[in-house]
Scaffold this motif. Structure first.
Motif, PDB file in Angstrom:
ATOM      1  N   VAL A 123      44.373 -11.810 -35.610  1.00 39.45           N
ATOM      2  CA  VAL A 123      43.128 -10.899 -35.809  1.00 39.45           C
ATOM      3  C   VAL A 123      43.465  -9.478 -34.900  1.00 39.45           C
ATOM      4  O   VAL A 123      43.919  -9.461 -33.842  1.00 39.45           O
ATOM      5  N   ASN A 124      43.062  -8.641 -35.769  1.00 40.57           N
ATOM      6  CA  ASN A 124      43.004  -7.252 -35.258  1.00 40.57           C
ATOM      7  C   ASN A 124      41.963  -6.565 -35.408  1.00 40.57           C
ATOM      8  O   ASN A 124      40.961  -6.756 -36.126  1.00 40.57           O
ATOM      9  N   ALA A 125      41.920  -5.295 -34.590  1.00 42.74           N
ATOM     10  CA  ALA A 125      40.712  -4.462 -34.910  1.00 42.74           C
ATOM     11  C   ALA A 125      41.106  -3.086 -35.490  1.00 42.74           C
ATOM     12  O   ALA A 125      42.285  -2.631 -35.183  1.00 42.74           O
ATOM     13  N   LEU A 126      40.311  -2.665 -36.333  1.00 46.26           N
ATOM     14  CA  LEU A 126      40.304  -1.160 -37.167  1.00 46.26           C
ATOM     15  C   LEU A 126      39.505  -0.296 -36.497  1.00 46.26           C
ATOM     16  O   LEU A 126      38.363  -0.869 -36.042  1.00 46.26           O
ATOM     17  N   VAL A 127      40.030   0.795 -35.923  1.00 42.18           N
ATOM     18  CA  VAL A 127      39.266   1.651 -35.299  1.00 42.18           C
ATOM     19  C   VAL A 127      39.335   3.074 -35.899  1.00 42.18           C
ATOM     20  O   VAL A 127      39.997   3.789 -35.577  1.00 42.18           O
ATOM     21  N   PRO A 128      38.262   3.176 -36.689  1.00 41.55           N
ATOM     22  CA  PRO A 128      38.261   4.313 -37.501  1.00 41.55           C
ATOM     23  C   PRO A 128      37.477   5.492 -36.746  1.00 41.55           C
ATOM     24  O   PRO A 128      36.832   5.321 -35.854  1.00 41.55           O
ATOM     25  N   ALA A 188      45.439   1.112 -43.983  1.00 37.03           N
ATOM     26  CA  ALA A 188      45.514   0.413 -42.619  1.00 37.03           C
ATOM     27  C   ALA A 188      45.163  -0.918 -42.713  1.00 37.03           C
ATOM     28  O   ALA A 188      45.977  -1.980 -41.967  1.00 37.03           O
ATOM     29  N   VAL A 189      44.085  -1.271 -43.541  1.00 43.18           N
ATOM     30  CA  VAL A 189      43.789  -2.844 -43.492  1.00 43.18           C
ATOM     31  C   VAL A 189      44.606  -3.727 -44.246  1.00 43.18           C
ATOM     32  O   VAL A 189      45.110  -4.556 -43.831  1.00 43.18           O
ATOM     33  N   GLY A 227      45.885  -9.191 -31.840  1.00 42.54           N
ATOM     34  CA  GLY A 227      45.176  -8.875 -30.696  1.00 42.54           C
ATOM     35  C   GLY A 227      45.083  -7.350 -30.640  1.00 42.54           C
ATOM     36  O   GLY A 227      44.820  -6.999 -29.288  1.00 42.54           O
ATOM     37  N   THR A 228      45.262  -6.584 -31.511  1.00 42.38           N
ATOM     38  CA  THR A 228      45.464  -5.267 -30.931  1.00 42.38           C
ATOM     39  C   THR A 228      44.654  -4.263 -31.919  1.00 42.38           C
ATOM     40  O   THR A 228      43.801  -4.869 -32.615  1.00 42.38           O
ATOM     41  N   GLU A 229      44.388  -2.951 -31.475  1.00 42.69           N
ATOM     42  CA  GLU A 229      43.681  -2.222 -31.942  1.00 42.69           C
ATOM     43  C   GLU A 229      44.516  -1.007 -32.913  1.00 42.69           C
ATOM     44  O   GLU A 229      45.399  -0.452 -32.550  1.00 42.69           O
ATOM     45  N   LEU A 230      44.169  -0.932 -34.340  1.00 38.80           N
ATOM     46  CA  LEU A 230      44.791   0.239 -34.994  1.00 38.80           C
ATOM     47  C   LEU A 230      43.808   1.289 -35.188  1.00 38.80           C
ATOM     48  O   LEU A 230      42.914   1.120 -35.909  1.00 38.80           O
ATOM     49  N   VAL A 231      44.099   2.340 -34.253  1.00 36.19           N
ATOM     50  CA  VAL A 231      43.401   3.623 -34.467  1.00 36.19           C
ATOM     51  C   VAL A 231      43.430   4.266 -35.535  1.00 36.19           C
ATOM     52  O   VAL A 231      44.925   4.898 -35.578  1.00 36.19           O
ATOM     53  N   VAL A 232      42.643   4.869 -36.432  1.00 33.53           N
ATOM     54  CA  VAL A 232      42.934   5.785 -37.500  1.00 33.53           C
ATOM     55  C   VAL A 232      41.764   6.799 -37.601  1.00 33.53           C
ATOM     56  O   VAL A 232      40.620   6.793 -38.132  1.00 33.53           O
TER      57      VAL A 232
END
Ligand code: NAD
Length: 256
Positions: A191-196, A230-231, A244-249
């Motif tokens: 489970v990860n977060a996308l941070v646009p 990214a997704v 458990g992380t955030e991918l900042v785009v």
């Protein structure tokens, strides 16, 4: 300069046969995610409340030879999630990819923010993702390389004047993501977060002066395809040790 969007022709099939459900899939980033995941071989379900747009987007995908189905799903409705669960269960008996992308925005200073508005933004942006996760966990357990992406926003970690409800919901997405990652890791579900940062979509069409563009080092909004890439990475096996992380785009917004 915005890169040329992928046509799908040159992509590898990292997601061959995977079953994906994308909320807010009728338009904007969700439609781009559906297109990208389908281009990489996934069967896609597009869920939204904009039935005409959703049906049209699914039809466009089918016309390119992809397996795409639109379904009406208000993410804040537990009943709608149960119906989505039944549909995916009946057709595939599993879910490999869940993208909690649906979202709404409200711009009101805190002092004038009505409780109803606060509740509505939280119920779509945050409770919607909670319900999606909770409802789909049994199907995700049956999936292959199962992965969830929760769409947050740069206003989650940072905050922004006039965006109290939105920023709170997007900060909540980060807490939900980390906790879900911990709880579901034993099942092999990532489970990860996308941070646009700023993305060119209808949600910010009304924003004055290009929204966050003046504060974005790359000096523009993202194209939806840049978020979809990214997704696709996060839900593919290329990210098999990422959870458990955030991918900042965000074009560098957070480095300022
Ligand atoms: N565009 C940006 O600059 C930006 C930046 C950061 C984060 N985001 C987030 O990205 C996500 C996608 O937004 P977008 O930019 O594609 O905007 P968008 O408005 O084009 O897409 C949002 C989609 O969510 C759907 N939706 C709204 N309420 C729903 C509900 N109750 N149930 C199901 N679907 C619902 C809408 O109908 C729409 O199709 C949102 O979560 C948004 O908050 C956007």
């Amino acid at each position: 300069m915005t890169p040329t969007p992928h046509t799908g022709d040159t992509l590898t099939h990292r997601l061959s046969g995977r079953v994906a459900l994308i909320t807010g899939g009728a338009r904007g980033q969700g439609a781009a995610h559906a297109y990208r995941l389908a281009s990489e071989g996934a069967v896609v379900f597009l869920a939204d409340v904009l039935d005409e747009d959703g049906a049209r987007t699914a039809e466009e995908l089918r016309s390119k030879g992809f397996d795409a189905t639109y379904l009406h799903l208000d993410v804040s409705s537990p009943d709608d999630w149960q119906a989505a669960h039944r549909l995916v269960d009946d057709k595939h008996d599993r879910l490999d990819i869940l993208v909690n992308n649906a979202g709404i925005v409200d711009v009101t200073n805190l002092e004038d923010l009505a409780l109803d508005t606060w509740n509505r933004v939280l119920s779509v942006n945050l409770t919607g993702a909670f319900l999606g996760l909770k409802t789909m966990i049994p199907l995700l357990r049956k999936g292959t390389g199962s992965a969830v992406v929760n769409t947050s926003s740069i206003f989650g970690p940072s905050g922004a004047i006039g965006y109290a409800a939105y920023a709170a919901s997007k900060a909540g997405m980060l807490g939900l993501t980390r906790t879900a990652a911990l709880e579901l890791a034993p099942d092999g579900i990532r489970v990860n977060a996308l941070v646009p940062g700023g993305v060119s979509t209808p949600i910010n069409a009304q924003e004055a002066q290009g929204g966050v563009v003046p504060e974005t080092p790359l000096g523009r909004r993202a194209d939806v395809t840049e978020l979809a890439a990214a997704v696709a990475y996060l839900v593919s096996d290329d990210a098999s040790f990422v959870t458990g992380t955030e991918l900042v785009v965000d074009g560098g917004f957070r480095t300022r």
